[in-house]
Motif scaffolding. Structure first.
Motif, short mmCIF file in Angstrom:
data_model
loop_
_atom_site.label_atom_id
_atom_site.label_comp_id
_atom_site.label_asym_id
_atom_site.label_seq_id
_atom_site.Cartn_x
_atom_site.Cartn_y
_atom_site.Cartn_z
N LEU A 54 0.83 -1.21 0.00
CA LEU A 54 0.00 0.00 0.00
C LEU A 54 0.86 1.25 0.00
O LEU A 54 0.53 2.25 -0.64
CB LEU A 54 -0.93 0.01 1.21
CG LEU A 54 -2.11 -0.98 1.18
CD1 LEU A 54 -2.89 -0.91 2.48
CD2 LEU A 54 -3.01 -0.69 0.00
N ALA A 55 1.98 1.21 0.74
CA ALA A 55 2.89 2.36 0.77
C ALA A 55 3.47 2.63 -0.60
O ALA A 55 3.60 3.78 -1.02
CB ALA A 55 4.00 2.11 1.79
N GLY A 56 3.83 1.55 -1.32
CA GLY A 56 4.35 1.73 -2.67
C GLY A 56 3.32 2.35 -3.60
O GLY A 56 3.65 3.21 -4.43
N LEU A 57 2.07 1.93 -3.46
CA LEU A 57 1.00 2.50 -4.28
C LEU A 57 0.79 3.97 -3.95
O LEU A 57 0.63 4.80 -4.85
CB LEU A 57 -0.30 1.71 -4.04
CG LEU A 57 -1.54 2.19 -4.81
CD1 LEU A 57 -1.30 2.09 -6.31
CD2 LEU A 57 -2.76 1.38 -4.40
N PHE A 58 0.81 4.29 -2.65
CA PHE A 58 0.66 5.69 -2.23
C PHE A 58 1.77 6.55 -2.82
O PHE A 58 1.52 7.64 -3.35
CB PHE A 58 0.68 5.79 -0.70
CG PHE A 58 0.58 7.20 -0.18
CD1 PHE A 58 -0.66 7.76 0.10
CD2 PHE A 58 1.72 7.97 0.03
CE1 PHE A 58 -0.75 9.07 0.56
CE2 PHE A 58 1.64 9.26 0.50
CZ PHE A 58 0.39 9.81 0.77
N ALA A 59 3.00 6.07 -2.72
CA ALA A 59 4.15 6.83 -3.24
C ALA A 59 4.04 7.04 -4.74
O ALA A 59 4.35 8.13 -5.26
CB ALA A 59 5.45 6.12 -2.88
N LEU A 60 3.59 6.02 -5.45
CA LEU A 60 3.45 6.13 -6.90
C LEU A 60 2.39 7.15 -7.27
O LEU A 60 2.60 8.00 -8.15
CB LEU A 60 3.09 4.76 -7.48
CG LEU A 60 2.84 4.72 -8.99
CD1 LEU A 60 4.10 5.13 -9.75
CD2 LEU A 60 2.38 3.32 -9.41
N ILE A 61 1.25 7.11 -6.59
CA ILE A 61 0.17 8.07 -6.88
C ILE A 61 0.63 9.49 -6.57
O ILE A 61 0.38 10.42 -7.34
CB ILE A 61 -1.09 7.71 -6.07
CG1 ILE A 61 -1.68 6.40 -6.59
CG2 ILE A 61 -2.12 8.83 -6.16
CD1 ILE A 61 -2.81 5.86 -5.74
N ALA A 62 1.33 9.68 -5.44
CA ALA A 62 1.81 11.01 -5.07
C ALA A 62 2.80 11.54 -6.11
O ALA A 62 2.77 12.71 -6.49
CB ALA A 62 2.46 10.97 -3.69
N MET A 63 3.69 10.67 -6.59
CA MET A 63 4.68 11.07 -7.59
C MET A 63 3.99 11.43 -8.91
O MET A 63 4.32 12.45 -9.54
CB MET A 63 5.69 9.95 -7.81
CG MET A 63 6.78 10.29 -8.82
SD MET A 63 7.93 8.91 -9.05
CE MET A 63 6.85 7.70 -9.85
N LEU A 64 3.04 10.61 -9.33
CA LEU A 64 2.33 10.88 -10.58
C LEU A 64 1.53 12.18 -10.48
O LEU A 64 1.50 12.98 -11.43
CB LEU A 64 1.39 9.72 -10.91
CG LEU A 64 2.06 8.42 -11.36
CD1 LEU A 64 1.04 7.31 -11.51
CD2 LEU A 64 2.82 8.64 -12.68
N ARG A 65 0.89 12.39 -9.35
CA ARG A 65 0.09 13.61 -9.16
C ARG A 65 0.96 14.85 -9.26
O ARG A 65 0.62 15.82 -9.94
CB ARG A 65 -0.62 13.54 -7.82
CG ARG A 65 -1.48 14.76 -7.48
CD ARG A 65 -2.23 14.53 -6.18
NE ARG A 65 -2.86 15.74 -5.73
CZ ARG A 65 -2.27 16.67 -4.99
NH1 ARG A 65 -1.00 16.50 -4.63
NH2 ARG A 65 -2.91 17.76 -4.62
N ARG A 66 2.09 14.82 -8.56
CA ARG A 66 2.99 15.98 -8.63
C ARG A 66 3.51 16.18 -10.06
O ARG A 66 3.60 17.30 -10.55
CB ARG A 66 4.16 15.81 -7.66
CG ARG A 66 5.01 17.07 -7.56
CD ARG A 66 6.16 16.91 -6.61
NE ARG A 66 6.92 18.15 -6.53
CZ ARG A 66 8.20 18.24 -6.27
NH1 ARG A 66 8.90 17.13 -6.04
NH2 ARG A 66 8.81 19.40 -6.21
#
Length: 335
Positions: free
Chosen positions: A22-34
């Motif tokens: 879940l942490a990896g998914l969160f980090a990926l979404i945050a990176m894509l959003r930025r």
């Protein structure tokens, strides 16, 4: 919530390992959003005055609100006309709302109400900080700088200066993204911030612009009438410390530094207090952030007479407000 935070701020544990997907998914979404904001797919909105964002990388409190208060007061004292915008976390308002000393904290959240009462500058809240800034400037067109309390990750609002606050005692915990750790963004994000502010003791971070913030206790006052009371009034009394901030341990440590003995009653950040949450004691010690919610409780009555509030104020070394003013005067370019 307290159990989760204990997991975040200790060496890598089994619960954190189980949450890594879940942490990896969160980090990926945050990176894509930025990235979508940086390349223009998601639109960044600009206000016509300089915007200073005071934020952090971790979930929970790091000292953003005391720093925002300090900067608002310092800029006002130097002749500026600052305004403050905030999401209004914990409040119900979904459209821009002007916050004053009488606003219901259930509408605006606890931190904006504290800022409105203590700063002497206009405060507007909205989940869309850009909309809050627009409303503030429409109501008060003389405003010449906006401070955004939190919002480092709210990329819709264009910012001219980013200040990142770090809890000096807790640091970045296990350095994992949410929910396995406390990070909203990776520690490398500090490199793009204009300045880093370390709150409390702890190692100063290696950053081109690093400042130390210390929160200094003021004098207790009574919740019922805001009259200052001497610390001697607490002597010989049974004391209970009630705290619903991001890091209650910081408040408890401050009370111990004042030589007080008390029972500890921590609650989650932004806790919606009820009268039943207050322990049986001669006097109850609380932060100003919690006091704004407790004062709004219906039927508090005699229980409210027992509450003593401890204000704190930020002290910065070196002079962050002076550096910030120079940046604003020079069009927010590096100085």
């Amino acid at each position: 919530m307290r159990w989760i935070e204990r997991t975040w701020y200790r060496p890598l544990s089994l619960p954190a390992l189980l949450l890594l997907p879940l942490a990896g998914l969160f980090a990926l979404i945050a990176m894509l959003r930025r990235g979508l904001y940086r390349c223009g797919v998601l639109k960044v909105q600009h206000l016509p005055v300089p915007v200073v964002v005071v934020g952090n990388l971790t979930a929970g409190g790091a000292g953003k609100t005391p720093l925002t208060l300090h900067l608002a007061q310092q800029l006002a004292a130097r002749g500026w006309h600052p305004g403050i915008v905030s999401r209004g976390y914990g409040g119900k308002s979904v459209t821009p709302l002007a916050v004053d000393a009488q606003t219901d904290p259930a509408l605006c959240g606890d931190e904006p109400l504290l800022l409105a009462r203590a700063s002497g500058v206009p405060v507007f809240v909205c989940p869309d900080r850009f909309a809050a800034g627009q409303a503030l400037l429409m109501a008060l067109p003389d405003t010449d700088v906006i401070l955004c309390d939190d919002g480092l990750q709210h990329y819709r609002l264009a910012r001219d200066i980013e200040l990142c606050v770090v809890d000096g005692a807790r640091g970045f915990g296990n350095r994992l993204p949410l929910p396995a750790g406390p990070l909203r963004e990776p520690v490398s994000r500090l490199d793009s911030a204009d300045a880093v502010v370390v709150n409390g003791d702890g190692d100063m971070l290696r950053h081109e612009r690093a400042f130390r913030m210390k929160l200094e206790a003021g004098r207790f006052y009574r919740l019922a009438d805001r009259q200052v009371c001497e610390q001697a009034e607490l002597s010989g009394k049974t004391l209970a410390a009630v705290c619903g901030i991001g890091n209650p341990a910081r408040f408890f440590a401050t009370l111990r530094e004042l030589g007080l003995n008390f029972s500890e009653h921590p609650f989650p950040d932004h806790h919606a207090f009820a009268a039943g949450d207050l322990p049986d004691a001669d006097l109850i010690l609380v932060t100003e952030k919690d006091a704004v919610k407790l004062a709004a409780l219906p039927g508090l009555g005699a229980l409210g007479d027992k509450i003593r509030v401890l204000p704190v104020r930020a002290r910065l070394e070196p002079d962050l407000a002076g550096w910030l003013e120079e940046r604003i005067r020079h069009g927010c370019k590096a100085a």
